[in-house]
Design an enzyme around this catalytic site. Structure first.
Site, PDB file in Angstrom:
ATOM      1  CB  CYS A 162      -1.057   0.003   1.091  1.00  0.00           C
ATOM      2  SG  CYS A 162      -0.674  -0.918   2.550  1.00  0.00           S
ATOM      3  NE  ARG A 165       3.275  -8.424   5.715  1.00  0.00           N
ATOM      4  CZ  ARG A 165       1.954  -8.359   5.657  1.00  0.00           C
ATOM      5  NH1 ARG A 165       1.218  -9.131   6.437  1.00  0.00           N
ATOM      6  NH2 ARG A 165       1.372  -7.526   4.830  1.00  0.00           N
ATOM      7  CD  GLN A 197      -0.126  -8.443   0.881  1.00  0.00           C
ATOM      8  OE1 GLN A 197       0.314  -7.402   0.416  1.00  0.00           O
ATOM      9  NE2 GLN A 197      -0.659  -8.519   2.082  1.00  0.00           N
ATOM     10  CG  ASP A 242      -2.264  -5.524  -1.848  1.00  0.00           C
ATOM     11  OD1 ASP A 242      -3.437  -5.408  -1.457  1.00  0.00           O
ATOM     12  OD2 ASP A 242      -1.287  -5.038  -1.258  1.00  0.00           O
ATOM     13  CG  HIS A 301      -3.992  -0.544  -2.117  1.00  0.00           C
ATOM     14  ND1 HIS A 301      -2.878  -1.231  -2.545  1.00  0.00           N
ATOM     15  CD2 HIS A 301      -4.166  -0.877  -0.821  1.00  0.00           C
ATOM     16  CE1 HIS A 301      -2.397  -1.928  -1.540  1.00  0.00           C
ATOM     17  NE2 HIS A 301      -3.145  -1.740  -0.487  1.00  0.00           N
ATOM     18  CE  LYS A 347     -10.182  -7.204  10.483  1.00  0.00           C
ATOM     19  NZ  LYS A 347      -8.960  -7.957  10.639  1.00  0.00           N
ATOM     20  CG  HIS A 366      -5.869  -1.711   2.394  1.00  0.00           C
ATOM     21  ND1 HIS A 366      -4.500  -1.624   2.389  1.00  0.00           N
ATOM     22  CD2 HIS A 366      -6.302  -0.633   3.080  1.00  0.00           C
ATOM     23  CE1 HIS A 366      -4.139  -0.540   3.046  1.00  0.00           C
ATOM     24  NE2 HIS A 366      -5.207   0.089   3.486  1.00  0.00           N
TER      25      HIS A 366
END
Length: 645
Positions: free
Chosen positions: A337, A366, A384, A386, A388, A472, A518
RNA sequence: GCCGAUGUAGCUCAGUUGGUCAGAGCAGCUGAUUUGUAAUCAGCUGGCCGGGGGUUCGAAUCCCUCCAUCGGCUCCA
């Protein structure tokens, strides 16, 4: 007389002081035999506790959640009683029921127990169970309770009682074991017919790393021996489907101590599988108006200082990478992000441009504690799916609905038919914990709730579970064995647009702050593939599987024809192999079956002469003779059936 | 990171209390076989018994340590 309202709204009259067990008997003998506990006006209670007033009740058997909880909680006591008999002087922590069974945290002093001791404890449990020891509830003042456990030297119970409010505290005694406990419990231990201890583990007292580690013993129990047998068979089946095992057998992925723990290596077949998933989602996203972007694997420290991640996770992440001469600090990208915010900032936007949807299969790193790593579900480097979405506050709801559509489309394509959602909202009593205006929170929470309602999703709303930056929506699926997995997530974020000072120009010609959403329908490719493997046991949907068909020539004589078929199927983009080994057909079929290849295409004299293939379907057997074109059509239909919206 | 367990050929596993214990099946390779819907036969190659250190006349076997894996705990942007 008191009025008892049953779940079907029928009302029965009883004398005050009636017990749940007696009510059950009045309904049917069978129910009386199976009932384990009762809810009285929403509170779960012992069956043998008298009811004095009008009440709505529900009787619980092992078929429902509350009944299981009662059975397992009582079993935890039973195990504690057995352990106390076998290991006198043991101190007891807590012993609750859990999703699948129960555990008890115990302090054995200098001794220890391991799985070798399980049988002995199980036998003792069954011995006590057969005595039909009643669970006797007793309420005593807090002071007395403290004295009892102080005398016994059980500091854990003293610790627990100290945290309770003043007044009376309930205790349950069964046989010679007495435990601080809210209840409810079974009438007696005799209902527990089958027990199995499963494993032991260390667990910190009160979940606090700085406190003493106790031994946690896990177990499960059932009202019938047969149920235990079925449960053990289910565990066996789960073991067979373990993605780590199947991943190795099907050559999907591997780990290497030399590369580093928690860093998966995708082998050719696994990479093929993953690429098929990615291709599929990319296609769906393109149609939904997402723009692909690509960002690097590392980012400057300042990026994460701005995003706030440095402050929160900087100490617990991989050490920074520094440049030799300037000494600049870079971090491995822990999330996409911040990069995407900078991509957004690269351009000015009008309200007419919104929403802006930036998507990336972004690989992030991570630092996870070594003991935390687990197959593909918990790793240190993962990708991910991912994206946005930067949108106006008034667009949150429709964007949410659009994302839900994508998630549901994916579930359908991958044969997850049993799913639910969890909506996580902020705790209104503790607003300081969260950032963003009341107005925005209310709008976003309302949008999520309405969106899930409109989509007819079942799930629960949990207040206080929201992230500090926004509410969320998480998606949970049940796999073929009924196990629950958390997959995709959609999160509203007010924090990052603020921190990165993101804006767009409104119709009023003023600068406005966009809302960020997200979302990751798969979550991570690694985790999703793991869940997928366990869901289908390695028998992937045809459109996804790395190898869709294998040609099995009867003998070397038909290799030429096999090659011809192979080329034709290639033109249809059907992923095909040829088994050219000098093996008998039975052996080739057996091997193809174990490799879980969906279609086996047998070619010999007859097929060559008639320009056909004999098709055998994995797990089913011979499905007849096809022309190559007809087979290609079959494959196409089967694929479209799954992946079309 | 913490508690506990495990670590023998690519895979699944045998290896009694330390003394021909380095084995089997599958896989792989070579040959024979030319095969019709879940295992053709024969031969062969694979291992410093997770790494390192120690105890011992002697260690896969006992001890220490490191690494990895497994079950949990804590954590999970």
């Amino acid at each position: 007389m008191i009025k008892i309202t049953l779940p079907d709204q029928s009302i029965k009259q009883f004398n005050p002081g009636i017990t749940g067990l007696e009510i059950a008997k009045s309904i049917s003998e069978g129910l009386a035999r199976n009932v384990l506990s009762i809810s009285v006006n929403g509170e779960t209670r012992d069956l043998h506790r008298p009811i004095h007033e009008d009440a709505r009740i529900k009787l619980h058997t092992f078929d429902d959640r509350e009944g299981k909880a009662t059975m397992w909680h009582s079993s935890a006591h039973l195990m504690a009683a057995a352990i106390e008999e076998l290991y006198p002087g043991t101190k007891f922590g807590i012993g609750p029921d859990i999703d699948q069974g129960f555990y008890y945290d115990i302090d054995l002093g200098d001794r220890s127990i391991s799985s070798n001791d399980f049988e002995k404890i199980e036998q003792k449990m069954l011995e006590i169970a057969r005595r039909k020891e009643p669970f006797v509830r007793k309420e005593i003042p807090k002071k007395e309770a403290l004295e009892y456990y102080s005398e016994k030297g059980d500091e854990y119970k003293v610790d627990l009682i100290n945290d309770l409010e003043d007044g009376t505290i309930s205790f349950y005694t069964s046989g010679n074991f007495t435990d601080l406990c809210r209840g409810p419990h079974l009438p007696d231990t005799g209902t527990i017919k089958a027990v199995k201890l499963l494993n032991t583990a260390g667990a910190y007292w009160r979940g606090d790393e700085s406190r003493k580690q106790l031994t946690r013993v896990y177990g499960i129990s059932f009202p019938r021996q047969k149920m235990l047998k079925e449960y053990m068979e289910m565990l066996e089946e789960a073991k067979k489907r373990d993605h780590r095992k199947i991943g190795r057998e099907m050559e999907l992925f591997a780990f290497s101590a030399k590369v580093g723990q928690g860093l998966p290596l995708w082998l050719p077949k696994g990479a093929e599988l993953r690429e098929n998933l990615e291709k599929f989602l990319k296609q769906v996203q393109r149609k939904a108006g997402y723009k692909p972007v690509i960002s690097p694997h590392i980012g400057h420290k300042n990026l994460y200082v701005t995003s706030g991640h440095y402050e929160k996770y900087g100490e617990d992440s991989f050490r920074p990478i520094t440049t030799p001469s300037e000494g600049e600090e870079f971090f491995l990208k822990p999330m996409n992000c911040p990069h995407h915010c900078e991509i957004y900032k690269n351009k000015q936007y009008s309200y007419k441009d919104m929403p802006v949807r930036l998507a990336e299969f972004g690989t992030v790193y991570r630092y996870e504690q070594s003991g935390e790593l687990h197959g593909l579900t918990r790793v240190r480097g993962f990708t991910q799916d991912d994206a946005h979405i930067f949108c106006r506050p008034d667009q949150v709801k429709e964007e949410f609905i659009a994302v839900i559509d994508i998630v549901l489309h994916i579930f359908k394509a991958l044969d997850f038919s049993d799913y639910s959602v969890q909506i996580s909202l902020r705790n209104p009593a503790n607003k300081e914990k969260y950032i963003g205006s009341d107005e925005n929170w209310e709008r976003a929470e309302k949008a999520i709730i309405e969106a899930t309602e409109e989509k007819g999703l079942t799930g629960e709303i949990v207040t206080g579970e929201a992230a500090f930056y926004g509410p969320k929506l998480d998606f949970m699926v049940r796999d073929a064995l009924g196990r629950k997995w958390q997959l995709g997530t959609i999160q509203v974020d007010y924090n990052l647009p603020e921190r990165f000072d993101l804006e767009y120009t409104g119709a009023d010609n003023l600068k406005h702050r966009p809302v960020m959403i997200h979302r990751a329908p798969f979550g991570s490719m690694e985790r999703f593939v793991a869940v997928m493997i366990e869901h289908c046991g390695g028998n992937f949907p045809l459109w996804l599987t790395p190898d869709q068909a294998i040609i099995l020539p009867i003998s070397e004589k038909y290799e030429k024809y096999a090659k011809k078929v192979f080329n034709l199927l290639n033109n249809y983009e059907i992923r095909t192999l040829i088994d050219e080994r000098s093996e008998k057909t039975g052996k080739k079929i057996r091997d193809a079956e174990t490799r879980k290849i969906p279609y086996m295409l047998i070619v010999g004299e007859k097929e060559e002469a008639s320009e056909t293939i004999s098709v055998r379907k994995h797990g089913e057997g011979d499905i007849g003779v096809f022309s190559v074109d007809a087979f290609a059509k079959l494959v196409e239909e089967e694929t479209l059936k799954m992946i079309q919206p």
